[in-house]
Design a protein around this motif. Structure first.
Motif, PDB file in Angstrom:
ATOM      1  N   GLU A   9       7.853  -2.105  12.091  1.00 33.37           N
ATOM      2  CA  GLU A   9       9.085  -2.533  11.422  1.00 33.37           C
ATOM      3  C   GLU A   9       8.956  -2.435   9.904  1.00 33.37           C
ATOM      4  OE1 GLU A   9      11.239  -5.918  14.021  1.00 33.37           O
ATOM      5  OE2 GLU A   9       9.159  -6.374  13.466  1.00 33.37           O
ATOM      6  N   ILE A  10       7.783  -2.796   9.389  1.00 30.29           N
ATOM      7  CA  ILE A  10       7.571  -2.697   7.947  1.00 30.29           C
ATOM      8  C   ILE A  10       7.637  -1.241   7.513  1.00 30.29           C
ATOM      9  CG2 ILE A  10       5.877  -3.008   6.108  1.00 30.29           C
ATOM     10  CD1 ILE A  10       5.001  -5.589   7.600  1.00 30.29           C
ATOM     11  N   ARG A  11       6.945  -0.358   8.208  1.00 28.45           N
ATOM     12  CA  ARG A  11       6.964   1.068   7.849  1.00 28.45           C
ATOM     13  C   ARG A  11       8.381   1.640   7.917  1.00 28.45           C
ATOM     14  NH1 ARG A  11       2.188   3.758   7.327  1.00 28.45           N
ATOM     15  NH2 ARG A  11       0.336   2.613   7.972  1.00 28.45           N
ATOM     16  N   ALA A  12       9.145   1.241   8.926  1.00 29.30           N
ATOM     17  CA  ALA A  12      10.504   1.767   9.091  1.00 29.30           C
ATOM     18  C   ALA A  12      11.485   1.185   8.072  1.00 29.30           C
ATOM     19  CB  ALA A  12      11.000   1.470  10.512  1.00 29.30           C
ATOM     20  N   GLU A  21       4.538   9.552   1.899  1.00 27.15           N
ATOM     21  CA  GLU A  21       4.202   8.208   1.430  1.00 27.15           C
ATOM     22  C   GLU A  21       4.022   7.242   2.597  1.00 27.15           C
ATOM     23  OE1 GLU A  21       6.278   7.911  -2.972  1.00 27.15           O
ATOM     24  OE2 GLU A  21       7.547   7.759  -1.185  1.00 27.15           O
ATOM     25  N   LEU A  22       4.885   7.358   3.594  1.00 22.35           N
ATOM     26  CA  LEU A  22       4.780   6.479   4.759  1.00 22.35           C
ATOM     27  C   LEU A  22       3.500   6.743   5.542  1.00 22.35           C
ATOM     28  CD1 LEU A  22       8.437   6.389   6.091  1.00 22.35           C
ATOM     29  CD2 LEU A  22       7.156   4.547   4.998  1.00 22.35           C
ATOM     30  N   GLU A  23       3.090   7.994   5.575  1.00 20.18           N
ATOM     31  CA  GLU A  23       1.888   8.361   6.294  1.00 20.18           C
ATOM     32  C   GLU A  23       0.633   7.876   5.560  1.00 20.18           C
ATOM     33  OE1 GLU A  23      -0.148  12.553   7.218  1.00 20.18           O
ATOM     34  OE2 GLU A  23       1.879  12.332   8.043  1.00 20.18           O
ATOM     35  N   GLN A  24       0.672   7.893   4.235  1.00 16.63           N
ATOM     36  CA  GLN A  24      -0.498   7.555   3.428  1.00 16.63           C
ATOM     37  C   GLN A  24      -0.681   6.063   3.205  1.00 16.63           C
ATOM     38  OE1 GLN A  24      -0.347   9.536  -0.318  1.00 16.63           O
ATOM     39  NE2 GLN A  24      -0.054  11.543   0.595  1.00 16.63           N
ATOM     40  N   TYR A  54       4.320  -2.164  -2.946  1.00 17.88           N
ATOM     41  CA  TYR A  54       5.326  -2.204  -1.892  1.00 17.88           C
ATOM     42  C   TYR A  54       5.963  -3.580  -1.876  1.00 17.88           C
ATOM     43  CZ  TYR A  54       2.460   1.768  -0.654  1.00 17.88           C
ATOM     44  OH  TYR A  54       1.762   2.951  -0.710  1.00 17.88           O
ATOM     45  N   LEU A  55       7.254  -3.612  -1.639  1.00 23.42           N
ATOM     46  CA  LEU A  55       8.013  -4.857  -1.602  1.00 23.42           C
ATOM     47  C   LEU A  55       8.971  -4.781  -0.419  1.00 23.42           C
ATOM     48  CD1 LEU A  55       9.080  -7.525  -2.910  1.00 23.42           C
ATOM     49  CD2 LEU A  55      10.558  -6.083  -4.326  1.00 23.42           C
ATOM     50  N   VAL A  56       8.894  -5.770   0.471  1.00 26.80           N
ATOM     51  CA  VAL A  56       9.747  -5.807   1.661  1.00 26.80           C
ATOM     52  C   VAL A  56      10.439  -7.163   1.704  1.00 26.80           C
ATOM     53  CG1 VAL A  56       9.829  -5.665   4.186  1.00 26.80           C
ATOM     54  CG2 VAL A  56       8.180  -4.280   2.917  1.00 26.80           C
TER      55      VAL A  56
END
Length: 164
Positions: A9-12, A21-24, A54-56
């Motif tokens: 969920e965080i990655r998405a 960037e998402l992969e790394q 990163y900020l979620v």
């Protein structure tokens, strides 16, 4: 307050991240085990690429995250600066200019947003820390609540602004 989020969920949730960037990006274990019900956002610096952060947070339609880039230069440590999210005054070398590429077509065209944030992205902790009381001073519980609510509002506004 945030609901617990899984790594997927965080990655998405990232609104301005490229597939590379998402992969790394590395999600630290402590992000997955935080006390979610106490927080309005989670933020961390990338351990491998210190310029990345990163900020979620949780918006009305679900979690939304942004990839941040820290400026390479810092302000003089002999001055004071204020984080634009938590409004904590600190030595200037502990506040950094971060930029975030806007989501969607605007970001693809190179549009970005910048703001000054705590260098270690510890805003959630900073507003919850209580300054020591002076003799005969009484702590105002509402002041702490206002700081937390202000941080939550400003964080949501920033992330929504990046999302576009």
């Amino acid at each position: 307050m945030m609901r617990p989020l899984s790594e997927a969920e965080i990655r998405a949730s990232f609104v301005n991240a490229t597939a590379a960037e998402l992969e790394q990006f590395e999600l630290p274990l402590e992000v997955l085990v935080v006390e979610w019900e106490r927080l309005d956002a989670v933020a961390w610096r990338d351990r491998r690429t210190r310029q990345c952060g990163y900020l979620v947070t949780e918006l009305d339609d679900g979690p939304a995250g942004v990839v941040l880039r820290a400026a390479e230069t810092t302000m003089s440590r002999h001055r004071a600066a204020i984080c634009n999210l938590c409004h904590t005054q600190q030595p200037a070398d502990q506040v950094t200019l971060f930029s975030a590429r806007r989501g969607g077509a605007a970001g693809a065209a190179g549009d970005s947003v910048g703001t000054y944030l705590c260098s270690d992205l510890s805003c959630q902790e900073n507003v919850r820390l209580h300054a020591p009381l002076a003799p005969a001073e009484v702590r105002d519980g509402w002041q702490a609540l206002r700081r937390i609510e202000g941080l939550a509002r400003r964080t949501r506004e920033f992330v929504a602004g990046v999302r576009g």
